[in-house]
Structure formats: C-alpha cells, structure tokens
Design a protein around this motif. Structure first.
Motif, PDB file in Angstrom:
ATOM      1  N   ASN A   1       0.835  -1.196   0.000  1.00  0.00           N
ATOM      2  CA  ASN A   1       0.000   0.000   0.000  1.00  0.00           C
ATOM      3  C   ASN A   1       0.874   1.253   0.000  1.00  0.00           C
ATOM      4  N   ALA A   2       1.868   1.292   0.869  1.00  0.00           N
ATOM      5  CA  ALA A   2       2.759   2.455   0.931  1.00  0.00           C
ATOM      6  C   ALA A   2       3.536   2.618  -0.375  1.00  0.00           C
ATOM      7  N   LEU A   3       4.007   1.524  -0.913  1.00  0.00           N
ATOM      8  CA  LEU A   3       4.783   1.570  -2.150  1.00  0.00           C
ATOM      9  C   LEU A   3       3.956   2.103  -3.314  1.00  0.00           C
ATOM     10  N   PHE A   4       2.764   1.563  -3.490  1.00  0.00           N
ATOM     11  CA  PHE A   4       1.949   1.972  -4.630  1.00  0.00           C
ATOM     12  C   PHE A   4       1.390   3.383  -4.453  1.00  0.00           C
ATOM     13  N   THR A   5       1.144   3.784  -3.219  1.00  0.00           N
ATOM     14  CA  THR A   5       0.730   5.164  -2.971  1.00  0.00           C
ATOM     15  C   THR A   5       1.845   6.122  -3.374  1.00  0.00           C
ATOM     16  N   THR A   6       3.083   5.777  -3.045  1.00  0.00           N
ATOM     17  CA  THR A   6       4.229   6.607  -3.408  1.00  0.00           C
ATOM     18  C   THR A   6       4.426   6.641  -4.919  1.00  0.00           C
ATOM     19  N   ILE A   7       4.280   5.504  -5.580  1.00  0.00           N
ATOM     20  CA  ILE A   7       4.393   5.467  -7.045  1.00  0.00           C
ATOM     21  C   ILE A   7       3.339   6.390  -7.659  1.00  0.00           C
ATOM     22  N   LYS A   8       2.118   6.278  -7.186  1.00  0.00           N
ATOM     23  CA  LYS A   8       1.035   7.113  -7.710  1.00  0.00           C
ATOM     24  C   LYS A   8       1.357   8.594  -7.521  1.00  0.00           C
TER      25      LYS A   8
ATOM     26  N   GLN B   1       9.491   4.381 -11.686  1.00  0.00           N
ATOM     27  CA  GLN B   1       9.957   3.134 -12.305  1.00  0.00           C
ATOM     28  C   GLN B   1      10.790   2.325 -11.315  1.00  0.00           C
ATOM     29  N   GLU B   2      11.660   2.990 -10.578  1.00  0.00           N
ATOM     30  CA  GLU B   2      12.476   2.304  -9.582  1.00  0.00           C
ATOM     31  C   GLU B   2      11.596   1.685  -8.496  1.00  0.00           C
ATOM     32  N   LEU B   3      10.588   2.422  -8.075  1.00  0.00           N
ATOM     33  CA  LEU B   3       9.678   1.898  -7.059  1.00  0.00           C
ATOM     34  C   LEU B   3       8.838   0.741  -7.604  1.00  0.00           C
ATOM     35  N   ALA B   4       8.445   0.830  -8.872  1.00  0.00           N
ATOM     36  CA  ALA B   4       7.693  -0.274  -9.482  1.00  0.00           C
ATOM     37  C   ALA B   4       8.562  -1.532  -9.557  1.00  0.00           C
ATOM     38  N   ASP B   5       9.846  -1.365  -9.847  1.00  0.00           N
ATOM     39  CA  ASP B   5      10.770  -2.510  -9.853  1.00  0.00           C
ATOM     40  C   ASP B   5      10.860  -3.131  -8.459  1.00  0.00           C
TER      41      ASP B   5
END
Length: 76
Positions: free
Chosen positions: A25-32, A44-48
């Motif tokens: 949840n935290a990761l995808f919120t940050t990517i968004k 992109q780095e966070l998606a990896d």
C-alpha cells in the motif's frame, strides 16, 4: 504436536501477510504520487521494487502453504 501449533502458524502467517500488504500500500501510494508529480524515474524504480517484493511474497506464501500442507491434519 500441540493442537494450537497449526492455529498459531496460521495466525503468524496472516500477521506477516498484513504487514507485507501494508508495505505494498505504501509503495503503490508513493508510485502514484510520483507519477502525479511527473517523477517517472523514481516511479519506475519503485515499481521494480514492488515487482521484487511481490515475487518474494509469492515465494514466501508458496513455502508457507507447502509447510502447512505437510503438517498432520487435526480432526476436531
């Protein structure tokens, strides 16, 4: 073997699952948020990283399920 061991194992597995899902949840919120700001490199780095964590979680879950399936079944 205690009758409580399988229940405790399942509780521990679910607690670990909830923790990992909070990380996602935290990761995808940050990517968004990064994408909304136009920071595509960091996104992109966070998606990896997310892909790595998802694969790790998948392997962890498979191992946990395999271990649980090998334990003797308890009839109630």
């Amino acid at each position: 073997m205690s009758i409580n061991k399988p229940a405790n194992d399942l509780i521990n597995a679910k607690e670990a699952e909830i923790q990992r899902l909070s990380w996602f949840n935290a990761l995808f919120t940050t990517i968004k948020n990064d994408l909304e700001r136009g920071d595509t490199y960091k996104a992109q780095e966070l998606a990896d990283l997310g892909q790595y964590l998802a694969q790790d979680f998948h392997h962890y879950s498979e191992d946990d399920l395999s271990r649980l399936n090998k334990e003797p079944k308890v009839e109630l």
